[in-house]
Design an enzyme around this catalytic site. Sequence first.
Site, PDB file in Angstrom:
ATOM      1  N   THR A  29     -11.750  85.456  -6.295  1.00  0.00           N
ATOM      2  CA  THR A  29     -11.760  86.585  -7.228  1.00  0.00           C
ATOM      3  C   THR A  29     -13.065  86.728  -8.014  1.00  0.00           C
ATOM      4  OG1 THR A  29     -10.530  85.162  -8.727  1.00  0.00           O
ATOM      5  CG2 THR A  29      -9.251  86.756  -7.484  1.00  0.00           C
ATOM      6  N   CYS A  89     -21.178  91.411  -4.977  1.00  0.00           N
ATOM      7  CA  CYS A  89     -22.414  91.362  -4.197  1.00  0.00           C
ATOM      8  C   CYS A  89     -22.761  92.716  -3.584  1.00  0.00           C
ATOM      9  CB  CYS A  89     -22.269  90.293  -3.121  1.00  0.00           C
ATOM     10  SG  CYS A  89     -23.667  90.180  -2.038  1.00  0.00           S
ATOM     11  N   LYS A 115     -31.246  94.920  -4.680  1.00  0.00           N
ATOM     12  CA  LYS A 115     -32.368  94.858  -3.722  1.00  0.00           C
ATOM     13  C   LYS A 115     -32.819  96.258  -3.311  1.00  0.00           C
ATOM     14  CE  LYS A 115     -31.853  91.275  -4.728  1.00  0.00           C
ATOM     15  NZ  LYS A 115     -30.826  90.571  -5.491  1.00  0.00           N
ATOM     16  N   GLU A 171      -7.598  93.379  -2.228  1.00  0.00           N
ATOM     17  CA  GLU A 171      -8.739  93.756  -3.066  1.00  0.00           C
ATOM     18  C   GLU A 171      -8.278  94.787  -4.082  1.00  0.00           C
ATOM     19  OE1 GLU A 171     -12.066  92.914  -3.734  1.00  0.00           O
ATOM     20  OE2 GLU A 171     -11.627  94.445  -5.240  1.00  0.00           O
ATOM     21  N   HIS A 201     -50.698  81.730  13.109  1.00  0.00           N
ATOM     22  CA  HIS A 201     -51.747  82.183  12.204  1.00  0.00           C
ATOM     23  C   HIS A 201     -52.026  83.649  12.465  1.00  0.00           C
ATOM     24  CE1 HIS A 201     -55.440  82.291   9.902  1.00  0.00           C
ATOM     25  NE2 HIS A 201     -56.010  82.896  10.945  1.00  0.00           N
TER      26      HIS A 201
HETATM   27  C1  FAD Z   1     -27.003  92.194 -10.299  1.00  0.00           C
HETATM   28  C2  FAD Z   1     -26.643  91.030  -9.429  1.00  0.00           C
HETATM   29  C3  FAD Z   1     -27.476  90.657  -8.399  1.00  0.00           C
HETATM   30  C4  FAD Z   1     -27.146  89.579  -7.591  1.00  0.00           C
HETATM   31  N1  FAD Z   1     -27.994  89.238  -6.581  1.00  0.00           N
HETATM   32  C5  FAD Z   1     -27.687  88.201  -5.777  1.00  0.00           C
HETATM   33  C6  FAD Z   1     -28.533  87.861  -4.694  1.00  0.00           C
HETATM   34  O1  FAD Z   1     -29.554  88.503  -4.455  1.00  0.00           O
HETATM   35  N2  FAD Z   1     -28.176  86.812  -3.917  1.00  0.00           N
HETATM   36  C7  FAD Z   1     -27.048  86.081  -4.151  1.00  0.00           C
HETATM   37  O2  FAD Z   1     -26.784  85.121  -3.415  1.00  0.00           O
HETATM   38  N3  FAD Z   1     -26.227  86.393  -5.175  1.00  0.00           N
HETATM   39  C8  FAD Z   1     -26.509  87.427  -5.983  1.00  0.00           C
HETATM   40  N4  FAD Z   1     -25.653  87.767  -6.992  1.00  0.00           N
HETATM   41  C9  FAD Z   1     -24.432  86.952  -7.183  1.00  0.00           C
HETATM   42  C10 FAD Z   1     -23.350  87.358  -6.160  1.00  0.00           C
HETATM   43  O3  FAD Z   1     -23.078  88.723  -6.281  1.00  0.00           O
HETATM   44  C11 FAD Z   1     -22.098  86.538  -6.377  1.00  0.00           C
HETATM   45  O4  FAD Z   1     -22.417  85.161  -6.373  1.00  0.00           O
HETATM   46  C12 FAD Z   1     -21.095  86.808  -5.267  1.00  0.00           C
HETATM   47  O5  FAD Z   1     -20.733  88.158  -5.229  1.00  0.00           O
HETATM   48  C13 FAD Z   1     -19.844  85.943  -5.457  1.00  0.00           C
HETATM   49  O6  FAD Z   1     -18.961  86.202  -4.423  1.00  0.00           O
HETATM   50  P1  FAD Z   1     -17.392  85.998  -4.585  1.00  0.00           P
HETATM   51  O7  FAD Z   1     -16.811  86.335  -3.247  1.00  0.00           O
HETATM   52  O8  FAD Z   1     -17.112  84.673  -5.157  1.00  0.00           O
HETATM   53  O9  FAD Z   1     -16.912  87.045  -5.691  1.00  0.00           O
HETATM   54  P2  FAD Z   1     -17.177  88.596  -5.940  1.00  0.00           P
HETATM   55  O10 FAD Z   1     -18.269  89.126  -5.115  1.00  0.00           O
HETATM   56  O11 FAD Z   1     -17.262  88.766  -7.408  1.00  0.00           O
HETATM   57  O12 FAD Z   1     -15.853  89.285  -5.409  1.00  0.00           O
HETATM   58  C14 FAD Z   1     -14.618  89.082  -6.009  1.00  0.00           C
HETATM   59  C15 FAD Z   1     -13.687  90.226  -5.608  1.00  0.00           C
HETATM   60  O13 FAD Z   1     -12.371  89.891  -6.000  1.00  0.00           O
HETATM   61  C16 FAD Z   1     -11.717  91.057  -6.474  1.00  0.00           C
HETATM   62  N5  FAD Z   1     -10.602  90.622  -7.328  1.00  0.00           N
HETATM   63  C17 FAD Z   1     -10.657  89.942  -8.491  1.00  0.00           C
HETATM   64  N6  FAD Z   1      -9.409  89.671  -8.940  1.00  0.00           N
HETATM   65  C18 FAD Z   1      -8.570  90.222  -8.044  1.00  0.00           C
HETATM   66  C19 FAD Z   1      -7.147  90.273  -7.932  1.00  0.00           C
HETATM   67  N7  FAD Z   1      -6.360  89.697  -8.829  1.00  0.00           N
HETATM   68  N8  FAD Z   1      -6.610  90.929  -6.883  1.00  0.00           N
HETATM   69  C20 FAD Z   1      -7.399  91.519  -5.951  1.00  0.00           C
HETATM   70  N9  FAD Z   1      -8.745  91.478  -5.995  1.00  0.00           N
HETATM   71  C21 FAD Z   1      -9.313  90.834  -7.022  1.00  0.00           C
HETATM   72  C22 FAD Z   1     -12.824  91.773  -7.242  1.00  0.00           C
HETATM   73  O14 FAD Z   1     -12.500  93.129  -7.405  1.00  0.00           O
HETATM   74  C23 FAD Z   1     -14.014  91.534  -6.304  1.00  0.00           C
HETATM   75  O15 FAD Z   1     -14.090  92.573  -5.353  1.00  0.00           O
HETATM   76  C24 FAD Z   1     -25.944  88.852  -7.818  1.00  0.00           C
HETATM   77  C25 FAD Z   1     -25.084  89.226  -8.851  1.00  0.00           C
HETATM   78  C26 FAD Z   1     -25.422  90.309  -9.643  1.00  0.00           C
HETATM   79  C27 FAD Z   1     -24.475  90.709 -10.740  1.00  0.00           C
END
Ligand code: FAD
Length: 466
Positions: A143, A41, A50, A32, A444
């Site tokens: 990522t 997230c 939230k 990370e 209910h």
């Molecule tokens: C304001 C907001 C509210 C949201 N609310 C919701 C919700 O209520 N419900 C819901 O289902 N979704 C919600 N989402 C969407 C949700 O956050 C994403 O769909 C989810 O986080 C995607 O997960 P992920 O594991 O694919 O990536 P991410 O959560 O984006 O995590 C990716 C991680 O990879 C790391 N990374 C990237 N490149 C590298 C690298 N080269 N080396 C090491 N680490 C790296 C980043 O630092 C990050 O920590 C929301 C998004 C936002 C912006």
Amino acid sequence: MTYDVTVIGSGPGGYVAAIRCAQLGFKTAIIEKYNSLGGTCLNVGCIPSKALLDSSEHFHNAHHTFKEHGIKVTKTEIDFSQMINRKNEVVTQTVQGVEFLMKKNKIDVHHGRGSFKDKNTLMVTPEKGKPFELATGHVIIATGSKPATLPFITLDKKRIITSTEALELKEIPKHLVIIGGGVIELELGSVYARLGSKVSVVEFFDSIIPTMDRTMGKELQKVLKKLGFEFYLSHKVTSVSAKGKTVTIEADSPKGEKIELKGDYCLVSVGRRPYTEGLGLENVGIAQDKAGRIEVNERLQTSVPSIHAIGDVIKGAMLAHKAEEEGVFVAESIKGQKPHIHYNLIPGVVYTWPEVASVGFTEEQLKKQGAKYKKGSFPFRALGRARASMDVDGLVKILADEATDEILGIHIIGARAADMIAAGVTAMEYRASAEDVARMSHAHPTYMEAVKEACLAATENRAIHM
Ligand SMILES: Cc1cc2nc3c(=O)[nH]c(=O)nc-3n(C[C@H](O)[C@H](O)[C@H](O)COP(=O)(O)OP(=O)(O)OC[C@H]3O[C@@H](n4cnc5c(N)ncnc54)[C@H](O)[C@@H]3O)c2cc1C
């Protein structure tokens, strides 16, 4: 350091994949780049938004509904920095929970940017200190994504901001102009509208939450208008500029007229883009599509079979629970198991109040497919439970196959819709008919009775309480 599986990225996709890999007996590492685990997230997405939605809802209720409940509050004041501090504490606790899970499952956590040297060698480049290598059998890329913008908008992150800054403001905006009428925008807009900001939404499409069933968008627009939202639908933003404390937004109306909005903050929320910068995909020849998403096959393998990709960085809904399902799917696939994800049954939720939650096909999708369907709906207003809590806005809409009665889509706008939709997913996973659900006993008084009644309405138009 040699691992069976190394996960890059610790968001809900990555950390869940790592846990499932460890459960399956793989020696697992996670990389990370930030100090904090949990990705978008936990840090700047689902959880902090939230937390602020709940705080602002308490304030709103104290002002607007307590009186009717017979509770007199003589003075309510917002301590905005405390609201933000509480949100930060919730984030910290949740992130610590993930750290604990990594330790519990004996997953090695490496902080730093992960990148490919070759398909079995990853470089970790920490913020401070020397880069080092990891040898690995398999890699899971998780990522995630970053906020997107429009080519003519410069995000100064002070007045012209993304969702990340909107969760961290030092003051409550007087007038927040939001570009985009999707989920994140309406949730953050709700936070500030409840705290007293004027909120204007400029949306290119002719409805808000345009990917959901249109009935949901229409109903949500009505309630948000009551909260004070102003909507400019079918408007195309042409420029955004900041001068001092004022942001000016220009847009073309559907009639071709120019409109100008002035606010103290402009939230640009026009989607998110997959994040692959610095990963060194070119070193392993991993293909990306035009939108920058990593291309994967139905087993979520990239063009290099031992490297998988999941979550926001690949195609599909950008949702935490979609990323989580894919994390489990990939871990089990690497183990040689045959998991399955039913993408059409991944629910979508908007955490406004009332909440909106959907699963399955929308009516528009069914029409486009030429499917023969029937529908039934039931308003929250007709529920005893909703009247007791004063949550009378909203409805349930059920779409079912005309011939077989199998439920094809469930769309709910109403109190606790986010929690209710799980029952809809269960019903649809088991391919229930509308009559199956209608014949099950629902406690209910509950909000879920609206689902039963809507199923009755879809079955033979025989809702009891309408
Ligand atoms: C304001 C907001 C509210 C949201 N609310 C919701 C919700 O209520 N419900 C819901 O289902 N979704 C919600 N989402 C969407 C949700 O956050 C994403 O769909 C989810 O986080 C995607 O997960 P992920 O594991 O694919 O990536 P991410 O959560 O984006 O995590 C990716 C991680 O990879 C790391 N990374 C990237 N490149 C590298 C690298 N080269 N080396 C090491 N680490 C790296 C980043 O630092 C990050 O920590 C929301 C998004 C936002 C912006």
